[in-house]
Design an enzyme around this catalytic site. Structure first.
Site, PDB file in Angstrom:
ATOM      1  CD  GLU A 108     -13.184  -2.852  22.321  1.00 52.04           C
ATOM      2  OE1 GLU A 108     -12.340  -2.173  21.707  1.00 52.04           O
ATOM      3  OE2 GLU A 108     -14.177  -2.362  22.878  1.00 52.04           O
ATOM      4  CD  GLU A 128      -9.434  -0.429  25.130  1.00 57.80           C
ATOM      5  OE1 GLU A 128      -9.111  -1.123  26.115  1.00 57.80           O
ATOM      6  OE2 GLU A 128      -9.821  -0.915  24.051  1.00 57.80           O
TER       7      GLU A 128
HETATM    8  N1  3HC Z   1      -1.834   2.398  17.614  1.00 61.11           N
HETATM    9  C1  3HC Z   1      -0.845   2.979  16.906  1.00 61.11           C
HETATM   10  N2  3HC Z   1       0.454   2.734  17.129  1.00 61.11           N
HETATM   11  C2  3HC Z   1       0.758   1.867  18.099  1.00 61.11           C
HETATM   12  C3  3HC Z   1      -0.225   1.230  18.879  1.00 61.11           C
HETATM   13  C4  3HC Z   1      -1.587   1.519  18.597  1.00 61.11           C
HETATM   14  N3  3HC Z   1      -2.582   0.961  19.273  1.00 61.11           N
HETATM   15  N4  3HC Z   1       0.379   0.423  19.771  1.00 61.11           N
HETATM   16  C5  3HC Z   1       1.695   0.545  19.551  1.00 61.11           C
HETATM   17  N5  3HC Z   1       1.917   1.413  18.550  1.00 61.11           N
HETATM   18  C6  3HC Z   1       3.227   1.790  17.990  1.00 61.11           C
HETATM   19  C7  3HC Z   1       4.101   2.488  19.011  1.00 61.11           C
HETATM   20  O1  3HC Z   1       3.833   3.860  19.048  1.00 61.11           O
HETATM   21  C8  3HC Z   1       5.477   2.185  18.497  1.00 61.11           C
HETATM   22  O2  3HC Z   1       5.722   3.051  17.438  1.00 61.11           O
HETATM   23  P1  3HC Z   1       7.181   3.601  17.169  1.00 61.11           P
HETATM   24  O3  3HC Z   1       8.020   2.382  16.934  1.00 61.11           O
HETATM   25  O4  3HC Z   1       7.007   4.476  15.984  1.00 61.11           O
HETATM   26  O5  3HC Z   1       7.548   4.343  18.417  1.00 61.11           O
HETATM   27  C9  3HC Z   1       5.335   0.801  17.912  1.00 61.11           C
HETATM   28  O6  3HC Z   1       3.922   0.605  17.702  1.00 61.11           O
HETATM   29  C10 3HC Z   1       5.837  -0.321  18.789  1.00 61.11           C
HETATM   30  O7  3HC Z   1       5.273  -0.153  20.085  1.00 61.11           O
HETATM   31  P2  3HC Z   1       6.129  -0.398  21.399  1.00 61.11           P
HETATM   32  O8  3HC Z   1       7.451   0.282  21.269  1.00 61.11           O
HETATM   33  O9  3HC Z   1       5.262  -0.054  22.536  1.00 61.11           O
HETATM   34  O10 3HC Z   1       6.383  -1.976  21.303  1.00 61.11           O
HETATM   35  P3  3HC Z   1       6.345  -3.073  22.431  1.00 61.11           P
HETATM   36  O11 3HC Z   1       6.611  -4.348  21.755  1.00 61.11           O
HETATM   37  O12 3HC Z   1       7.171  -2.647  23.592  1.00 61.11           O
HETATM   38  O13 3HC Z   1       4.822  -3.098  22.955  1.00 61.11           O
HETATM   39  C11 3HC Z   1       2.452  -3.185  22.797  1.00 61.11           C
HETATM   40  C12 3HC Z   1       3.806  -3.500  22.119  1.00 61.11           C
HETATM   41  C13 3HC Z   1       2.284  -4.022  24.052  1.00 61.11           C
HETATM   42  C14 3HC Z   1       1.378  -3.506  21.796  1.00 61.11           C
HETATM   43  C15 3HC Z   1       2.419  -1.686  23.184  1.00 61.11           C
HETATM   44  O14 3HC Z   1       2.780  -0.915  22.076  1.00 61.11           O
HETATM   45  C16 3HC Z   1       1.078  -1.200  23.655  1.00 61.11           C
HETATM   46  O15 3HC Z   1       0.734  -1.359  24.812  1.00 61.11           O
HETATM   47  N6  3HC Z   1       0.314  -0.545  22.745  1.00 61.11           N
HETATM   48  C17 3HC Z   1      -0.924   0.116  23.095  1.00 61.11           C
HETATM   49  C18 3HC Z   1      -2.035  -0.869  23.173  1.00 61.11           C
HETATM   50  C19 3HC Z   1      -3.321  -0.151  23.470  1.00 61.11           C
HETATM   51  O16 3HC Z   1      -3.388   0.728  24.307  1.00 61.11           O
HETATM   52  N7  3HC Z   1      -4.367  -0.556  22.768  1.00 61.11           N
HETATM   53  C20 3HC Z   1      -5.630   0.044  22.972  1.00 61.11           C
HETATM   54  C21 3HC Z   1      -5.809   1.142  21.981  1.00 61.11           C
HETATM   55  S1  3HC Z   1      -7.268   2.062  22.280  1.00 61.11           S
HETATM   56  C22 3HC Z   1      -8.485   1.128  21.617  1.00 61.11           C
HETATM   57  O17 3HC Z   1      -8.273   0.039  21.171  1.00 61.11           O
HETATM   58  C23 3HC Z   1      -9.820   1.818  21.609  1.00 61.11           C
HETATM   59  C24 3HC Z   1     -10.921   0.861  21.224  1.00 61.11           C
HETATM   60  O18 3HC Z   1     -11.450   0.317  22.403  1.00 61.11           O
HETATM   61  C25 3HC Z   1     -12.009   1.561  20.503  1.00 61.11           C
END
Ligand code: 3HC
Length: 688
Positions: A108, A128
């Site tokens: 975004e 999301e």
């Molecule tokens: N916020 C906070 N922490 C996050 C995060 C996020 N969005 N995404 C990942 N993390 C943290 C994980 O909890 C993890 O923490 P830890 O080491 O303490 O357990 C660390 O980052 C590493 O994450 P992964 O172990 O998952 O690492 P990978 O390399 O396997 O994957 C990734 C990376 C693809 C970025 C995966 O973490 C992921 O899919 N993250 C979520 C992405 C997501 O859903 N984003 C949308 C958020 S909602 C949003 O944006 C709302 C908006 O529209 C208003």
């Protein structure tokens, strides 16, 4: 270079300002990141020497989304909307430079920029929906304006990212730059924008149209997939708004729907699972710095359904497997099924055609256990018989090289007893895969009393390598998952004798969100698993069905009758058997309500989960939730059985158990932990 704050820097390369976000691990949009970006853009705009601005991230990825840990807390600093507004309304072109994964709020943010460049390996998506949400910072309004309504619908409802090349083709990315030099490529692109005096392209100024039937057709085509979930429908409504409303009004609609989801139970459940899954990978008492043993080759004993499925996981991950069977026909059949499964995946496009032979090429089928002598990990997957397993492990003790990990795929049996057949119990562990083992994501790692820390560390690491979610369990009958399943199955059986019919129980659990109910599942698995004609005494409904040759789907009937397309209808014969059995037991059948079916199937599971925690079989309640979601199809939007217990309220669960204990006795006796938490007004989540 100027540090704007701890996580954002501003530097200059000639006329181009470069804002760098450096907030490990994934550059999530925490308050300091939002503040820093907004301030960086504002000062770059104010700097007369700057002609364009590049927004880039350090570390492994571009911004991976909003900071999920901030959800539900009071707002701080610059909001995401404000930050994106600052970018979009900048009077100098802003170019987002993308590597890794630009996800959620990250994409975004990039959509607020005037241009986007990416390295070829980058991925872009709005995940999301997987957190029970929708993109709440303009993503649902801007994305369709770039890629079109249909492509946007797919992206927001699946949550799956697209690759940089597809993003380039759809216009989401303006240019691909050299993988090894994103910064240089982005600066060169910015210089080009300046030199050519390209316009400030604001996505909000574009419009998007759609075929009138698009949304109805999309809903109909995906009804099954979206069943029970709130978020996909809310996402669809937002894309509809992008098509039918002016930008600002669409943004308002997005905001309203986002807040509904954000404050609802489903998103809380799905966010709980996001963190629970990552938490499950941590073993509480593993000594710091325990390093895993290298696993470069795997041996699998048994080429049946489980052995074959287990082998496929490793082959697909590039790890060679030696598979052992006792007779050549079974070996050939097992290998044939694996090849067929790979070919089917390739036919569906889920696997590259050449991968079929590449994967099979890593497989060595043998008839001699001795062939496993050089394997780093050996997994036994023969049938559930302690004597047979002990015999195999005693042989492995003699054959396997020192330091090899010896694993059993047992689903119920005592891993310590199996380990006692060897002189090296520290190398023995349970690796409980779920059927079909090449598909189901759960791996229960069963920790014996003597299992060495580095064996556990290896198992957890390996699970990740083969794409599984691992949950650690202690030794007990059925470990976490099957032990709780039994509590549910006992009630399902009792309910059909008291007055419900199998299809009533199945319907209630299906409507709760399970992919199928217990009787449908039993028919699918085969009613004769663990049943023997020689010893069957017609004691249970299942015995009687099996005796009557009704052994589930494979025989065309069981609790249900199946036509040639596997459509099912309630079986008259099953009904008669059930009624006769109730009469024999002197049970006066009664009307059983749906609410009772649900409580009696789910509350004993929650109670069993509490006992599992008391006994230290599971490390934390959230691990149990993960096991049930990935191993048994518990609806993710309910967050798993323990989270669901918290949602209902532990006091209410306790009262329910006490009510049924009075009528049905010990099966409902509340666990001490549950009673204690309820008395203290606490939840399972307080223990995570
Ligand atoms: N916020 C906070 N922490 C996050 C995060 C996020 N969005 N995404 C990942 N993390 C943290 C994980 O909890 C993890 O923490 P830890 O080491 O303490 O357990 C660390 O980052 C590493 O994450 P992964 O172990 O998952 O690492 P990978 O390399 O396997 O994957 C990734 C990376 C693809 C970025 C995966 O973490 C992921 O899919 N993250 C979520 C992405 C997501 O859903 N984003 C949308 C958020 S909602 C949003 O944006 C709302 C908006 O529209 C208003």
């Amino acid at each position: 270079m100027t540090a704007i704050n701890d996580v954002v820097d501003l530097s200059r390369d000639g006329e181009i300002a470069v804002i760098t976000v450096n907030s490990p691990p994934v550059n999530a949009l925490s308050a300091p990141v939002r503040d820093g970006i907004a301030e960086g853009v504002t000062s770059a705009v104010a700097d007369a020497e700057v002609k364009a601005i590049v927004l880039i991230c350090a570390g492994r990825t571009f911004i991976a989304g909003a900071d999920i840990t901030e959800f539900g807390k009071p707002p701080r600093g610059t909001s995401l909307h404000q930050m994106i507004d600052v970018i979009e309304s900048a009077t100098k072109p802003v170019i987002a430079a993308i590597h890794g994964t630009a996800l959620g709020g990250g994409l975004e943010t990039a959509l607020g920029a005037h241009y986007r460049v990416a390295v070829p390996s980058a991925k872009l998506g709005l995940p999301e929906v997987k957190l029970g949400l929708l993109p709440g910072a303009g993503g649902t309004q801007r994305l369709p304006r770039v890629v079109g309504a249909e492509a946007a619908l797919k992206m927001v409802t699946s949550g799956n990212p697209i690759g940089a090349k597809a993003a380039l083709d759809s216009g989401l990315v303006d240019e691909l730059v050299d993988e090894a030099d994103l910064r240089g490529g982005a600066i060169a692109f910015a210089q080009k924008v300046v030199a050519e005096n390209r316009p400030l392209k604001k996505i909000r100024d574009r419009s998007v149209t759609a075929e009138p039937a698009l949304f109805a057709e999309f809903r109909a085509a995906n009804a099954r997939k979206f069943r029970g979930f709130d978020a996909p429908e809310a996402n669809i409504k937002c894309i509809e708004a992008a098509v039918s409303l002016p930008f600002e009004e669409g943004m308002k609609r997005e905001r309203e729907l986002f807040m509904e989801l954000m404050t609802g139970t489903q998103s809380a459940a799905q966010r709980h699972i996001f963190f629970a899954e990552r938490q499950a990978a941590r073993i509480k008492d593993l000594p710091e710095g325990t390093s895993p043993r290298p696993v470069k080759s795997v041996g699998v004993i048994g080429a049946g359904t489980m052995g074959g499925g287990i082998s496929m996981n490793f082959l697909s991950a590039g790890i060679p497997v030696t598979i052992v069977e006792t007779n050549p026909e079974a070996l050939e059949r097992g290998v044939g099924i694996m090849r067929k499964n790979y070919a089917a995946s390739a036919a569906k496009g889920a696997l590259k055609p050449e991968a079929v032979e590449a994967n099979m090429g890593r497989l060595t089928p043998v008839l001699d256990l001795e062939a496993l002598k050089d394997c780093d990990l050996i997994i036994e997957a023969v049938f559930e018989d302690m004597a047979v397993k002990k015999e195999i492990f005693a042989k492995l003790d003699r054959i396997a090289k020192p330091g090899a990990i010896l694993a059993s795929n047992t689903s119920y049996l005592d891993v310590d007893e199996i380990a006692s057949a060897t002189s090296r119990p520290q190398d023995v562990v349970g690796l409980h895969f779920f059927s079909p083992a090449n598909v189901m994501k759960l791996l229960e790692v069963v920790r014996g009393a003597k299992t060495a820390p580095d064996v556990l560390a290896t198992a957890m690491g390996l699970a990740k390598t083969i794409g599984k979610v691992a949950v650690v369990a202690g030794v007990c009958f059925g470990f976490i998952g099957n032990r709780m399943l039994r509590a549910r199955q006992d009630q399902a059986q009792a309910l059909i004798l008291e007055g419900a019919m199998p299809w009533d129980v199945d319907r209630v659990l299906y409507d709760f969100g399970f992919p199928m109910g217990p009787f449908q599942m039993a028919d699918l698995a085969g009613l004769d698993i663990g049943w023997s004609a020689a010893t069957s005494k017609g004691e249970t409904v299942r015995d009687r069905l099996c005796e009557a040759g009704k052994r589930g789907q494979k025989t065309g009937s069981g609790f249900y009758d199946y036509d040639e397309k596997r459509n099912r209808t309630p079986s008259k014969v099953a009904e008669e058997i059930i009624l006769a059995k109730s009469a024999e037991l002197g049970i006066a059948r009664r009307q059983v309500s749906d609410a009772e079916i649900l409580e009696r199937c789910i509350y004993p599971m929650i109670n069993e989960g509490a006992k599992i925690l008391e006994e230290g079989i599971a490390q934390r309640p959230s691990d149990i939730d993960v096991a049930w979601i990935y191993g048994y199809g518990f609806p993710v939007y309910r967050g798993g059985p323990m989270f669901y217990g918290d949602t209902v309220g532990l006091k209410a669960v306790l009262e329910g158990l006490e009510k049924y204990e009075k009528i049905h006795g010990a099966a409902f006796k509340p666990a001490a932990l549950l009673t204690k938490l309820a008395a203290e007004g606490k939840s399972f989540r307080d223990l995570n």
